[in-house]
Design a protein around this motif. Sequence first.
Motif, PDB file in Angstrom:
ATOM      1  N   ALA A 139      -3.368   2.919  -8.477  1.00 51.94           N
ATOM      2  CA  ALA A 139      -3.442   2.474  -7.093  1.00 51.94           C
ATOM      3  C   ALA A 139      -2.078   2.765  -6.486  1.00 51.94           C
ATOM      4  O   ALA A 139      -1.066   2.252  -6.956  1.00 51.94           O
ATOM      5  CB  ALA A 139      -3.757   0.987  -7.019  1.00 51.94           C
ATOM      6  N   ILE A 140      -2.069   3.622  -5.482  1.00 52.00           N
ATOM      7  CA  ILE A 140      -0.810   4.031  -4.873  1.00 52.00           C
ATOM      8  C   ILE A 140      -0.716   3.429  -3.478  1.00 52.00           C
ATOM      9  O   ILE A 140      -1.623   3.598  -2.664  1.00 52.00           O
ATOM     10  CB  ILE A 140      -0.697   5.564  -4.793  1.00 52.00           C
ATOM     11  N   VAL A 141       0.381   2.728  -3.218  1.00 43.25           N
ATOM     12  CA  VAL A 141       0.650   2.182  -1.889  1.00 43.25           C
ATOM     13  C   VAL A 141       1.662   3.123  -1.244  1.00 43.25           C
ATOM     14  O   VAL A 141       2.791   3.255  -1.714  1.00 43.25           O
ATOM     15  CB  VAL A 141       1.224   0.750  -1.975  1.00 43.25           C
ATOM     16  N   LEU A 142       1.246   3.787  -0.177  1.00 47.77           N
ATOM     17  CA  LEU A 142       2.099   4.742   0.526  1.00 47.77           C
ATOM     18  C   LEU A 142       2.572   4.111   1.828  1.00 47.77           C
ATOM     19  O   LEU A 142       1.794   3.945   2.766  1.00 47.77           O
ATOM     20  CB  LEU A 142       1.337   6.045   0.806  1.00 47.77           C
ATOM     21  N   ALA A 143       3.870   3.760   1.888  1.00 51.20           N
ATOM     22  CA  ALA A 143       4.428   3.104   3.069  1.00 51.20           C
ATOM     23  C   ALA A 143       5.458   3.969   3.787  1.00 51.20           C
ATOM     24  O   ALA A 143       6.043   3.540   4.768  1.00 51.20           O
ATOM     25  CB  ALA A 143       5.058   1.769   2.681  1.00 51.20           C
ATOM     26  N   SER A 144       5.672   5.183   3.307  1.00 52.71           N
ATOM     27  CA  SER A 144       6.674   6.077   3.892  1.00 52.71           C
ATOM     28  C   SER A 144       5.992   7.230   4.624  1.00 52.71           C
ATOM     29  O   SER A 144       4.976   7.737   4.168  1.00 52.71           O
ATOM     30  CB  SER A 144       7.568   6.653   2.786  1.00 52.71           C
ATOM     31  N   ASN A 145       6.580   7.644   5.728  1.00 56.90           N
ATOM     32  CA  ASN A 145       6.062   8.814   6.436  1.00 56.90           C
ATOM     33  C   ASN A 145       6.908  10.053   6.166  1.00 56.90           C
ATOM     34  O   ASN A 145       6.698  11.098   6.764  1.00 56.90           O
ATOM     35  CB  ASN A 145       5.963   8.548   7.942  1.00 56.90           C
ATOM     36  N   GLU A 146       7.862   9.953   5.250  1.00 54.17           N
ATOM     37  CA  GLU A 146       8.728  11.087   4.921  1.00 54.17           C
ATOM     38  C   GLU A 146       7.883  12.130   4.190  1.00 54.17           C
ATOM     39  O   GLU A 146       7.220  11.826   3.198  1.00 54.17           O
ATOM     40  CB  GLU A 146       9.903  10.616   4.073  1.00 54.17           C
ATOM     41  N   LEU A 147       7.869  13.350   4.707  1.00 49.67           N
ATOM     42  CA  LEU A 147       6.958  14.390   4.240  1.00 49.67           C
ATOM     43  C   LEU A 147       6.993  14.595   2.729  1.00 49.67           C
ATOM     44  O   LEU A 147       5.941  14.706   2.105  1.00 49.67           O
ATOM     45  CB  LEU A 147       7.232  15.712   4.967  1.00 49.67           C
TER      46      LEU A 147
ATOM     47  N   VAL B 112      -8.174   7.158  -8.574  1.00 52.61           N
ATOM     48  CA  VAL B 112      -6.995   6.872  -7.759  1.00 52.61           C
ATOM     49  C   VAL B 112      -7.435   6.232  -6.448  1.00 52.61           C
ATOM     50  O   VAL B 112      -8.329   6.735  -5.775  1.00 52.61           O
ATOM     51  CB  VAL B 112      -6.191   8.163  -7.451  1.00 52.61           C
ATOM     52  N   GLU B 113      -6.789   5.128  -6.112  1.00 52.13           N
ATOM     53  CA  GLU B 113      -6.996   4.456  -4.831  1.00 52.13           C
ATOM     54  C   GLU B 113      -5.659   4.538  -4.096  1.00 52.13           C
ATOM     55  O   GLU B 113      -4.640   4.111  -4.627  1.00 52.13           O
ATOM     56  CB  GLU B 113      -7.375   2.988  -5.036  1.00 52.13           C
ATOM     57  N   VAL B 114      -5.653   5.111  -2.888  1.00 48.85           N
ATOM     58  CA  VAL B 114      -4.420   5.246  -2.113  1.00 48.85           C
ATOM     59  C   VAL B 114      -4.536   4.381  -0.863  1.00 48.85           C
ATOM     60  O   VAL B 114      -5.483   4.539  -0.077  1.00 48.85           O
ATOM     61  CB  VAL B 114      -4.148   6.714  -1.716  1.00 48.85           C
ATOM     62  N   PHE B 115      -3.584   3.479  -0.689  1.00 44.23           N
ATOM     63  CA  PHE B 115      -3.532   2.588   0.469  1.00 44.23           C
ATOM     64  C   PHE B 115      -2.366   3.034   1.336  1.00 44.23           C
ATOM     65  O   PHE B 115      -1.209   2.930   0.940  1.00 44.23           O
ATOM     66  CB  PHE B 115      -3.336   1.147   0.007  1.00 44.23           C
ATOM     67  N   VAL B 116      -2.672   3.577   2.506  1.00 45.73           N
ATOM     68  CA  VAL B 116      -1.643   4.081   3.410  1.00 45.73           C
ATOM     69  C   VAL B 116      -1.339   2.985   4.423  1.00 45.73           C
ATOM     70  O   VAL B 116      -2.210   2.588   5.209  1.00 45.73           O
ATOM     71  CB  VAL B 116      -2.091   5.383   4.109  1.00 45.73           C
TER      72      VAL B 116
END
Length: 132
Positions: free
Chosen positions: A5-13, A33-37
């Motif tokens: 489970a990936i928590v994506l909190a950055s907008n850096e490319l 894979v579960e991705v939480f943006v």
Amino acid sequence: MTGYAIVLASNELARVQAVGTIGSVAAASDVPVEVFVTMDGLLAFDKEVVETGDFDVGPVGQAMLESEDADVPLFTEQFQQAQEIGPLNLYACEMAMDLLDTTLDDYVDVFEEKLGVAGFLNRAQDKQVVFV
């Protein structure tokens, strides 16, 4: 543990691209894979940002944008391909969307749905959590 489970909190490319690559390889290997943006991470998925290439970039992100190497697909393509071949789901953070006054229509078409933190944690409860 059954997947990530990936928590994506950055907008850096470079960080968004890294999550796309990790998620794609895992999905291709049949690893769920579960991705939480969430938070600023949503900004990279904005349709206008993707169309114009106006990403938040560091040195690696800048090199990616300037590269003529077609073998490096943008994270949006990586996520779309991964969703077609393996168990990968992307969710947009409902709270961040409310704060930004956006809907799923404002973002590239990769999100399964919008979720709150509790909904995501429910889907992530048996997975190794990674924060980016």
